[in-house]
Design an enzyme around this catalytic site. Structure first.
Site, PDB file in Angstrom:
ATOM      1  N   ASP A 174       6.331   7.131   8.979  1.00  0.00           N
ATOM      2  CA  ASP A 174       7.051   5.922   8.601  1.00  0.00           C
ATOM      3  C   ASP A 174       7.326   5.927   7.105  1.00  0.00           C
ATOM      4  O   ASP A 174       6.440   5.708   6.304  1.00  0.00           O
ATOM      5  CB  ASP A 174       6.229   4.690   8.981  1.00  0.00           C
ATOM      6  N   ARG A 212       6.337   7.977  13.954  1.00  0.00           N
ATOM      7  CA  ARG A 212       5.946   6.569  14.103  1.00  0.00           C
ATOM      8  C   ARG A 212       5.987   6.128  15.562  1.00  0.00           C
ATOM      9  O   ARG A 212       5.125   5.412  16.041  1.00  0.00           O
ATOM     10  CB  ARG A 212       6.895   5.700  13.262  1.00  0.00           C
TER      11      ARG A 212
END
Length: 168
Positions: A66, A42
């Site tokens: 994520d 992420r």
């Protein structure tokens, strides 16, 4: 991720890392490895601001990794646009092309106090011409530490610890 871009990373002693970007070159980066790593991390979006400021053009893969759900990237791209960049999404490649001949300071109202968005814009604004004011900036300890590090590196940042940052 940084190593793929040509950054030399060393770990001389416990708790210390050294980064030498003298061989950093986005044009020579292995885009397939970069894309694979970025889609697993992420935080890969965090290279956007510094690379854009340094090279004027950067293609970044859509970040991934994520597990708590999809989080927006709008803050990053809207802020870069306010600094003078154009952002184009390539759906086929799942990448973003962001370009700016020169980043120019501006007043930026963040529609969400995004920690990564604030950090990315601080790094880009630190290398932009003029003054950038970030309203509704995230003010978590991570952001304060980033600002203090950048100040130690020569940046001029006012309002550290508040949600109103001025970056010269």
């Amino acid at each position: 991720l940084l190593k793929v871009l040509g950054v030399r990373v060393t770990h001389p002693v416990k708790g210390t890392y050294c980064f030498d970007p003298s061989r950093l070159n986005v044009a020579d980066a292995d885009t397939e490895i970069l894309k694979k790593l970025a889609t697993q991390l992420r935080g890969s979006v965090m290279i956007l601001g510094p690379l854009l400021a340094r090279f004027g053009k950067v293609t970044i893969p859509n970040p991934g990794g994520d597990r708590i759900g999809r989080r927006r990237l709008d803050t990053h791209f809207a802020g870069m646009h306010k600094l003078g960049a154009t952002c184009v999404y390539d759906k086929k490649e799942d990448t973003y092309l962001v370009e700016a001949k020169t980043l120019k300071g501006n007043y930026i109202l963040l529609d969400e106090a995004s920690v990564t968005g604030t950090a990315n814009l601080i790094m880009a604004a630190s290398l932009a011409r003029g003054t950038t004011t970030l309203y509704n900036a995230a003010c978590e300890p991570y952001i304060q530490q980033l600002c203090k590090m950048l100040v130690n590196m020569g940046a001029k940042i006012e309002g550290i610890g508040s949600n109103l940052l001025t970056i010269h």
